[in-house]
Write a protein that holds these residues in place. Structure first.
Motif, PDB file in Angstrom:
ATOM      1  N   VAL A  81       0.921  -1.091  -0.092  1.00  0.00           N
ATOM      2  CA  VAL A  81      -0.021   0.115   0.184  1.00  0.00           C
ATOM      3  C   VAL A  81       1.040   1.268  -0.014  1.00  0.00           C
ATOM      4  O   VAL A  81       0.647   1.966  -0.714  1.00  0.00           O
ATOM      5  CB  VAL A  81      -1.052  -0.131   1.237  1.00  0.00           C
ATOM      6  N   VAL A  82       1.809   1.203   0.678  1.00  0.00           N
ATOM      7  CA  VAL A  82       2.753   2.444   0.907  1.00  0.00           C
ATOM      8  C   VAL A  82       4.043   2.457  -0.067  1.00  0.00           C
ATOM      9  O   VAL A  82       4.430   1.325  -0.636  1.00  0.00           O
ATOM     10  CB  VAL A  82       3.299   2.758   2.377  1.00  0.00           C
ATOM     11  N   PRO A  83       4.550   3.568  -0.770  1.00  0.00           N
ATOM     12  CA  PRO A  83       5.511   3.398  -1.739  1.00  0.00           C
ATOM     13  C   PRO A  83       6.659   3.293  -1.073  1.00  0.00           C
ATOM     14  O   PRO A  83       7.861   3.021  -1.579  1.00  0.00           O
ATOM     15  CB  PRO A  83       5.507   4.788  -2.508  1.00  0.00           C
ATOM     16  N   GLY A  84       7.073   3.675   0.214  1.00  0.00           N
ATOM     17  CA  GLY A  84       8.260   3.934   0.983  1.00  0.00           C
ATOM     18  C   GLY A  84       8.512   2.641   1.917  1.00  0.00           C
ATOM     19  O   GLY A  84       8.660   1.622   1.560  1.00  0.00           O
ATOM     20  N   ARG A  85       8.758   2.953   3.222  1.00  0.00           N
ATOM     21  CA  ARG A  85       9.263   1.953   4.220  1.00  0.00           C
ATOM     22  C   ARG A  85       8.189   1.568   4.994  1.00  0.00           C
ATOM     23  O   ARG A  85       7.281   2.407   5.491  1.00  0.00           O
ATOM     24  CB  ARG A  85      10.432   2.772   4.828  1.00  0.00           C
ATOM     25  N   VAL A  86       8.392   0.271   5.492  1.00  0.00           N
ATOM     26  CA  VAL A  86       7.631  -0.030   6.685  1.00  0.00           C
ATOM     27  C   VAL A  86       8.747  -0.080   8.041  1.00  0.00           C
ATOM     28  O   VAL A  86       9.876  -0.859   7.836  1.00  0.00           O
ATOM     29  CB  VAL A  86       6.879  -1.280   6.719  1.00  0.00           C
ATOM     30  N   SER A  87       8.165   0.364   9.073  1.00  0.00           N
ATOM     31  CA  SER A  87       9.114  -0.129  10.623  1.00  0.00           C
ATOM     32  C   SER A  87       8.696  -1.296  10.985  1.00  0.00           C
ATOM     33  O   SER A  87       7.398  -1.236  11.429  1.00  0.00           O
ATOM     34  CB  SER A  87       9.036   1.212  11.390  1.00  0.00           C
TER      35      SER A  87
END
Length: 314
Positions: A81-87
């Motif tokens: 869903v998100v184009p960047g990073r997950v923590s």
């Protein structure tokens, strides 16, 4: 233009949730999770099958490895869903164990990479204890980027900057909570709002120090109690915000001015400081708020980690 869209032009907006079905409406770049958010998610009908399926697929593995696979499974869904990073967070019960933190972090990254996700899209969340910061220092040298969480004090931020950490998450709302509770009846909400909010002031101090000294560590304000705290930090590198507050920002149309300015911070005259282990521990000890909130945060995450364990074994 609503304030969420305005904020995105000033700051990288991150969603603070394990609810990946909710993410698309806010279009954040990144997303963060923690044990409490994951526990909340798996107790809902929408996400319970994800837990059940992951546990069933990996029966026979050690409990801690099944937990990591559950966390990574959520992360993989979020990254769709998100184009960047997950923590993704290392078990808070390892917050004072450098070797165990390193092992869990490497395993989590390995699980992401086995699923085809580059390590550039993952941040390993680790509590900002001395042991956690030193583990993150080693991980960064391996190209495993870290998000140092449960950060409440300037000495924690300085130590993270010196260790070359990718990103820190100062906890605005929990700082605010402590000072409000400590003041009791003497607390004046109006006087302690906006730029005067103690949590906002803490993040602004760290942001200005980093920018003035050219420290590359990203500052991501976290743990917000109201939109005023977010508005007062517009211009911070990143802000991680709950879906409820993201929704509130979407409904506000007033102009959102820049509050933190990296260019202006470079013109400040702030002395450079450094902390070895003894100095770090003493500085943290001298800050009652940070000492209490760090310990409390680790305890709360540990409780929720234990609850997640119990759901898996039951």
């Amino acid at each position: 233009m609503n304030q969420l869209d305005q904020l995105k032009s000033l700051t990288t907006v991150v969603a603070d949730t394990g609810n990946f079905l909710q993410l698309a409406q806010f279009a954040p770049r990144d997303a963060t999770t923690n044990p409490s958010l994951i526990l909340k998610a798996v107790q809902s009908a929408d996400y319970a099958p994800l837990l059940t399926d992951t546990v069933a697929a990996h029966k026979g593995l050690a409990l801690d490895e099944i937990v990591d696979r559950v966390l990574v499974r959520f992360g993989l869904e979020i990254l769709k869903v998100v184009p960047g990073r997950v923590s993704t967070e290392v078990d808070a019960r390892l917050s004072f164990d450098k070797a165990a933190t390193l092992a869990r972090a490497r395993r989590i990254i390995g699980l992401y990479e086995a699923a085809g996700i580059s390590r550039e899209r993952v941040l390993i969340k680790i509590a900002s204890t001395w042991e956690g910061i030193q583990a993150a220092r080693e991980l960064e040298l391996e190209g495993i980027h870290c998000n140092l969480t449960l950060l409440f004090s300037f000495c924690q931020a300085v130590a993270c900057g010196e260790a070359g950490i990718q990103l820190i998450s100062p906890f605005v709302g929990r700082i605010y909570d402590w000072y409000k509770k400590s003041a009791g009846a003497a607390w004046d909400e109006g006087q302690q709002a906006g730029a005067n909010d103690p949590g906002v002031k803490s993040v602004a101090q760290i942001f200005n120090y980093y920018k003035m000294h050219g420290i590359q560590t990203e500052v991501m304000g976290a743990s917000f109690r109201n939109v005023g705290q977010i508005q007062a930090l517009a211009g911070c590198d990143l802000l991680t915000i709950s879906p409820d507050l993201l929704s509130q920002l979407q409904k506000l149309d007033a102009a959102l001015p820049l509050a933190l300015d990296a260019a202006a911070a470079k013109q400040l005259d702030l002395p450079k400081v450094s902390f070895d282990e003894a100095a770090f521990r003493f500085a943290l000890n001298q800050d009652a708020m940070a000492t209490e909130k760090l310990a409390e945060g680790i305890r709360l995450f540990a409780v929720d980690s234990a609850k997640l364990d119990q759901m898996i074994v039951s």
